[in-house]
Design a protein around this motif. Structure first.
Motif, mmCIF file in Angstrom:
data_model
loop_
_atom_site.group_PDB
_atom_site.id
_atom_site.type_symbol
_atom_site.label_atom_id
_atom_site.label_comp_id
_atom_site.label_asym_id
_atom_site.label_seq_id
_atom_site.Cartn_x
_atom_site.Cartn_y
_atom_site.Cartn_z
ATOM 1 N N GLY A 54 0.814 -1.210 0.000
ATOM 2 C CA GLY A 54 0.000 0.000 0.000
ATOM 3 C C GLY A 54 0.842 1.253 0.000
ATOM 4 N N PHE A 55 1.930 1.247 0.753
ATOM 5 C CA PHE A 55 2.836 2.387 0.806
ATOM 6 C C PHE A 55 3.446 2.656 -0.567
ATOM 7 N N GLN A 56 3.811 1.582 -1.285
ATOM 8 C CA GLN A 56 4.347 1.745 -2.639
ATOM 9 C C GLN A 56 3.316 2.382 -3.560
ATOM 10 N N PHE A 57 2.063 1.946 -3.458
ATOM 11 C CA PHE A 57 1.016 2.534 -4.290
ATOM 12 C C PHE A 57 0.808 4.006 -3.958
ATOM 13 N N TYR A 58 0.914 4.366 -2.679
ATOM 14 C CA TYR A 58 0.804 5.782 -2.298
ATOM 15 C C TYR A 58 1.909 6.604 -2.969
ATOM 16 N N ILE A 59 3.136 6.107 -2.884
ATOM 17 C CA ILE A 59 4.260 6.838 -3.474
ATOM 18 C C ILE A 59 4.076 6.963 -4.985
ATOM 19 N N ILE A 60 3.705 5.866 -5.653
ATOM 20 C CA ILE A 60 3.482 5.905 -7.099
ATOM 21 C C ILE A 60 2.361 6.877 -7.427
ATOM 22 N N GLY A 61 1.287 6.851 -6.652
ATOM 23 C CA GLY A 61 0.171 7.758 -6.889
ATOM 24 C C GLY A 61 0.574 9.218 -6.773
ATOM 25 N N ILE A 62 1.337 9.531 -5.743
ATOM 26 C CA ILE A 62 1.788 10.916 -5.551
ATOM 27 C C ILE A 62 2.668 11.353 -6.717
ATOM 28 N N ILE A 70 -3.819 14.601 -18.077
ATOM 29 C CA ILE A 70 -5.044 14.323 -17.316
ATOM 30 C C ILE A 70 -5.138 12.837 -16.999
ATOM 31 N N LEU A 71 -4.809 11.978 -17.973
ATOM 32 C CA LEU A 71 -4.831 10.526 -17.738
ATOM 33 C C LEU A 71 -3.810 10.114 -16.676
ATOM 34 N N ILE A 72 -2.662 10.776 -16.673
ATOM 35 C CA ILE A 72 -1.646 10.486 -15.655
ATOM 36 C C ILE A 72 -2.163 10.864 -14.275
ATOM 37 N N VAL A 73 -2.847 11.997 -14.152
ATOM 38 C CA VAL A 73 -3.434 12.399 -12.865
ATOM 39 C C VAL A 73 -4.482 11.373 -12.425
ATOM 40 N N ILE A 74 -5.318 10.926 -13.353
ATOM 41 C CA ILE A 74 -6.354 9.930 -13.030
ATOM 42 C C ILE A 74 -5.706 8.624 -12.572
ATOM 43 N N LEU A 75 -4.650 8.179 -13.267
ATOM 44 C CA LEU A 75 -3.943 6.970 -12.838
ATOM 45 C C LEU A 75 -3.326 7.148 -11.454
ATOM 46 N N ILE A 84 0.460 11.868 -9.845
ATOM 47 C CA ILE A 84 -0.346 13.090 -9.735
ATOM 48 C C ILE A 84 0.521 14.325 -9.970
ATOM 49 N N LEU A 85 1.687 14.361 -9.352
ATOM 50 C CA LEU A 85 2.583 15.509 -9.538
ATOM 51 C C LEU A 85 3.060 15.608 -10.991
ATOM 52 N N ALA A 86 3.388 14.475 -11.600
ATOM 53 C CA ALA A 86 3.835 14.494 -12.999
ATOM 54 C C ALA A 86 2.716 14.981 -13.915
ATOM 55 N N GLY A 87 1.496 14.551 -13.647
ATOM 56 C CA GLY A 87 0.371 14.996 -14.456
ATOM 57 C C GLY A 87 0.103 16.483 -14.309
ATOM 58 N N ILE A 88 0.176 16.971 -13.086
ATOM 59 C CA ILE A 88 -0.043 18.410 -12.850
ATOM 60 C C ILE A 88 1.049 19.227 -13.521
ATOM 61 N N ILE A 89 2.286 18.777 -13.421
ATOM 62 C CA ILE A 89 3.386 19.486 -14.085
ATOM 63 C C ILE A 89 3.168 19.497 -15.590
#
Length: 150
Positions: A79-87, A109-114, A90-95
């Protein structure tokens, strides 16, 4: 039979075991990781009395004990790995959305959704070792199919 096909079949069987017997599978994996870390930590401490060996060895022993006696430690780590990947996603998509790079806005947008989906999977994995075992089982089955086809 080719080694890839044998590995693929074994991976599929192991994945099915993870899905059919999730608690047992999580427990076995946690104990195997724990015992491995215990032996690694003891070997590091005994190998040489350098500061890095002692610190890493003690950390390995602590985590080894944790994984040996707590089966939910594996699901927490997943779960911790998924949190890190998610963050990161999300940051890569916003950038990608706010920068003037060549990355398309739809891809960003798809990267943020993933990233959001990955974050949600992390929450489910931390709370439930059965979910983590099912994720591992599905990943093993997909890997087994890929190995068998190649």
């Amino acid at each position: 039979m080719e080694p890839n096909k044998i590995s693929g079949i074994l991976s599929i069987i192991l994945g099915l075991i993870f899905i059919i017997f999730p608690i047992f599978s999580s427990g076995v994996v946690s104990i195997i990781i724990g015992v491995s870390l215990l032996f690694f930590g003891i070997a590091l401490v005994l190998a040489g009395f350098t500061a890095s060996n002692i610190v890493i060895g003690i950390l390995a022993i602590i985590f080894g004990l944790l994984f040996t006696f707590r089966i939910d430690a594996v699901s927490f780590l997943l779960g911790f790995q998924f949190y890190i990947i998610g963050i990161i996603l999300i940051l890569a998509g916003i950038i990608g959305l706010i920068s003037d790079s060549q990355t398309s806005k739809i891809a960003s947008i798809l990267i943020v959704i993933l990233g959001i989906i990955s974050f949600a999977i992390g929450g489910l994995s931390i709370d439930n070792p059965i979910f983590a075992a099912a994720l591992i089982g599905v990943a093993l089955i997909i890997q087994g199919i890929r190995l068998y086809i190649d």
